[in-house]
Write an enzyme that holds these catalytic residues in place. Structure first.
Site, PDB file in Angstrom:
ATOM      1  N   HIS A  77       0.807  -1.222   0.000  1.00  0.00           N
ATOM      2  CA  HIS A  77       0.000   0.000   0.000  1.00  0.00           C
ATOM      3  C   HIS A  77       0.837   1.268   0.000  1.00  0.00           C
ATOM      4  O   HIS A  77       1.945   1.306   0.531  1.00  0.00           O
ATOM      5  CB  HIS A  77      -0.888   0.014   1.240  1.00  0.00           C
ATOM      6  CG  HIS A  77      -1.797  -1.163   1.315  1.00  0.00           C
ATOM      7  ND1 HIS A  77      -2.394  -1.579   2.478  1.00  0.00           N
ATOM      8  CD2 HIS A  77      -2.220  -2.044   0.373  1.00  0.00           C
ATOM      9  CE1 HIS A  77      -3.133  -2.652   2.251  1.00  0.00           C
ATOM     10  NE2 HIS A  77      -3.038  -2.957   0.968  1.00  0.00           N
ATOM     11  N   TYR A  96       1.858   1.011  13.647  1.00  0.00           N
ATOM     12  CA  TYR A  96       2.628   1.957  12.855  1.00  0.00           C
ATOM     13  C   TYR A  96       2.100   3.379  12.964  1.00  0.00           C
ATOM     14  O   TYR A  96       0.910   3.610  13.190  1.00  0.00           O
ATOM     15  CB  TYR A  96       2.770   1.548  11.387  1.00  0.00           C
ATOM     16  CG  TYR A  96       1.582   0.944  10.743  1.00  0.00           C
ATOM     17  CD1 TYR A  96       1.070  -0.269  11.178  1.00  0.00           C
ATOM     18  CD2 TYR A  96       0.979   1.559   9.675  1.00  0.00           C
ATOM     19  CE1 TYR A  96      -0.029  -0.831  10.569  1.00  0.00           C
ATOM     20  CE2 TYR A  96      -0.119   0.984   9.062  1.00  0.00           C
ATOM     21  CZ  TYR A  96      -0.615  -0.202   9.506  1.00  0.00           C
ATOM     22  OH  TYR A  96      -1.688  -0.775   8.900  1.00  0.00           O
ATOM     23  N   ASP A 130      -6.144  -6.366  -2.233  1.00  0.00           N
ATOM     24  CA  ASP A 130      -4.716  -6.584  -2.515  1.00  0.00           C
ATOM     25  C   ASP A 130      -4.521  -7.617  -3.623  1.00  0.00           C
ATOM     26  O   ASP A 130      -3.751  -7.405  -4.557  1.00  0.00           O
ATOM     27  CB  ASP A 130      -3.990  -7.039  -1.243  1.00  0.00           C
ATOM     28  CG  ASP A 130      -3.943  -5.954  -0.175  1.00  0.00           C
ATOM     29  OD1 ASP A 130      -3.715  -6.290   1.000  1.00  0.00           O
ATOM     30  OD2 ASP A 130      -4.148  -4.771  -0.517  1.00  0.00           O
ATOM     31  N   LYS A 168       5.878   6.166   7.010  1.00  0.00           N
ATOM     32  CA  LYS A 168       5.365   5.209   8.008  1.00  0.00           C
ATOM     33  C   LYS A 168       6.535   4.717   8.842  1.00  0.00           C
ATOM     34  O   LYS A 168       7.627   4.492   8.324  1.00  0.00           O
ATOM     35  CB  LYS A 168       4.748   3.983   7.322  1.00  0.00           C
ATOM     36  CG  LYS A 168       3.448   4.213   6.609  1.00  0.00           C
ATOM     37  CD  LYS A 168       3.001   2.947   5.905  1.00  0.00           C
ATOM     38  CE  LYS A 168       1.903   3.260   4.913  1.00  0.00           C
ATOM     39  NZ  LYS A 168       1.724   2.219   3.914  1.00  0.00           N
TER      40      LYS A 168
HETATM   41  C1  T46 Z   1      -5.094   2.173   6.857  1.00  0.00           C
HETATM   42  C2  T46 Z   1      -6.517   2.422   7.269  1.00  0.00           C
HETATM   43  C3  T46 Z   1      -7.529   1.547   6.955  1.00  0.00           C
HETATM   44  N1  T46 Z   1      -8.808   1.817   7.355  1.00  0.00           N
HETATM   45  C4  T46 Z   1      -9.856   0.853   7.038  1.00  0.00           C
HETATM   46  C5  T46 Z   1      -9.980   0.499   5.578  1.00  0.00           C
HETATM   47  C6  T46 Z   1     -10.421  -0.936   5.617  1.00  0.00           C
HETATM   48  O1  T46 Z   1     -11.833  -1.007   5.722  1.00  0.00           O
HETATM   49  C7  T46 Z   1      -9.803  -1.484   6.890  1.00  0.00           C
HETATM   50  C8  T46 Z   1      -8.541  -2.278   6.632  1.00  0.00           C
HETATM   51  O2  T46 Z   1      -7.714  -1.472   5.807  1.00  0.00           O
HETATM   52  P1  T46 Z   1      -6.583  -2.172   4.975  1.00  0.00           P
HETATM   53  O3  T46 Z   1      -7.143  -3.365   4.254  1.00  0.00           O
HETATM   54  O4  T46 Z   1      -5.875  -1.120   4.145  1.00  0.00           O
HETATM   55  O5  T46 Z   1      -5.597  -2.681   6.128  1.00  0.00           O
HETATM   56  P2  T46 Z   1      -4.215  -3.426   5.887  1.00  0.00           P
HETATM   57  O6  T46 Z   1      -4.289  -4.348   4.736  1.00  0.00           O
HETATM   58  O7  T46 Z   1      -3.786  -3.936   7.200  1.00  0.00           O
HETATM   59  O8  T46 Z   1      -3.231  -2.265   5.408  1.00  0.00           O
HETATM   60  C9  T46 Z   1      -2.474  -1.585   6.355  1.00  0.00           C
HETATM   61  O9  T46 Z   1      -1.293  -2.305   6.534  1.00  0.00           O
HETATM   62  C10 T46 Z   1      -0.415  -2.242   5.408  1.00  0.00           C
HETATM   63  C11 T46 Z   1       0.765  -3.138   5.680  1.00  0.00           C
HETATM   64  C12 T46 Z   1      -0.038  -0.851   5.165  1.00  0.00           C
HETATM   65  O10 T46 Z   1       1.143  -0.482   4.971  1.00  0.00           O
HETATM   66  C13 T46 Z   1      -1.132   0.122   5.078  1.00  0.00           C
HETATM   67  O11 T46 Z   1      -0.652   1.406   5.490  1.00  0.00           O
HETATM   68  C14 T46 Z   1      -2.353  -0.156   5.883  1.00  0.00           C
HETATM   69  O12 T46 Z   1      -3.446   0.157   5.045  1.00  0.00           O
HETATM   70  O13 T46 Z   1      -9.490  -0.352   7.699  1.00  0.00           O
HETATM   71  C15 T46 Z   1      -9.127   2.949   8.045  1.00  0.00           C
HETATM   72  O14 T46 Z   1     -10.323   3.171   8.380  1.00  0.00           O
HETATM   73  N2  T46 Z   1      -8.138   3.831   8.367  1.00  0.00           N
HETATM   74  C16 T46 Z   1      -6.837   3.618   8.005  1.00  0.00           C
HETATM   75  O15 T46 Z   1      -5.971   4.450   8.319  1.00  0.00           O
END
Ligand code: T46
Length: 189
Positions: free
Chosen positions: A66, A136, A172, A76
């Site tokens: 991301h 993070y 993803d 980050k």
């Molecule tokens: C990042 C973020 C996400 N969300 C919501 C969006 C989705 O509904 C849910 C999960 O988000 P995401 O699928 O993007 O989460 P990860 O796959 O763990 O991604 C995260 O971890 C990887 C390794 C990264 O580097 C990213 O910065 C970060 O997005 O949380 C929010 O509401 N606020 C936020 O700041």
């Protein structure tokens, strides 16, 4: 040089490993997680706007890759507080000598290291154990309209994940592989 919270440059310019000095005694341990002045001294301009965490219960799961586009491009700082993970950053700065190159390394609750992922990089990780707790600090606010990403299995990047990749989210795993027209993250100052 601050020995409690020291930075080591990574092979991708602008990215750093942080080494956290552990103060252990009979009660347990203490360590400094953030130090704004040390970051400033190293040219890292990153005050945390938002602090996030994720728990990944299943070994082999990958979250990523991301990034956010300008003006929401973010620095980050990633920490592992339980379990072990393989953390990966990909250089997406169009004019970088290491454009599309990646760096990966293990972080764990016991490594007492964390990584600084600069603006212009994609970030992700693979859980190398069950129950990986990632925390993070982000230097900009979450901006879903400006979020971009790469498929963790993109053959052009060719990340060598230590374990078979499992558990990709639809977001993803559904990312198209990049082609020769991909021009990375335009960085505006
Ligand atoms: C990042 C973020 C996400 N969300 C919501 C969006 C989705 O509904 C849910 C999960 O988000 P995401 O699928 O993007 O989460 P990860 O796959 O763990 O991604 C995260 O971890 C990887 C390794 C990264 O580097 C990213 O910065 C970060 O997005 O949380 C929010 O509401 N606020 C936020 O700041």
């Amino acid at each position: 040089m601050n020995q409690d919270f020291s930075l080591e440059p990574l092979p991708l310019a602008g990215a750093f490993r942080i080494r956290h000095k552990v103060f252990a005694d009979q009660r347990g341990m203490f360590k400094r997680i953030g130090c704004h002045q040390t970051l400033l001294d190293a040219g890292v301009d990153a005050q945390p706007r938002q602090v996030n965490c994720s728990m990944t219960p299943v070994k082999g799961t990958v979250r990523g890759m991301h990034y956010q586009m300008p003006p929401a491009a973010e620095v980050k700082i990633v920490n592992c507080f339980h379990g072990e993970l393989f953390d990966v950053l990909i250089d997406l700065r169009p004019n970088s000598a290491t454009f599309l190159q990646w760096h990966g390394e293990r972080l764990s609750a016991d490594s007492h290291t964390s990584l600084i992922v600069p603006k212009g990089f994609a970030h992700g990780f693979q859980a190398l154990s069950d129950n990986v707790l990632m925390m993070y600090l982000n230097s900009t606010d979450y901006s879903p309209d400006l979020e971009g990403g790469l498929n963790p299995l993109d053959p052009t990047i060719n990340v060598k994940w230590p374990l078979p990749v499992v558990g990709l989210s639809a977001k993803d795993g559904g990312r198209e592989f990049i082609d020769s027209h991909f021009d990375g993250i335009p960085l505006v100052t």
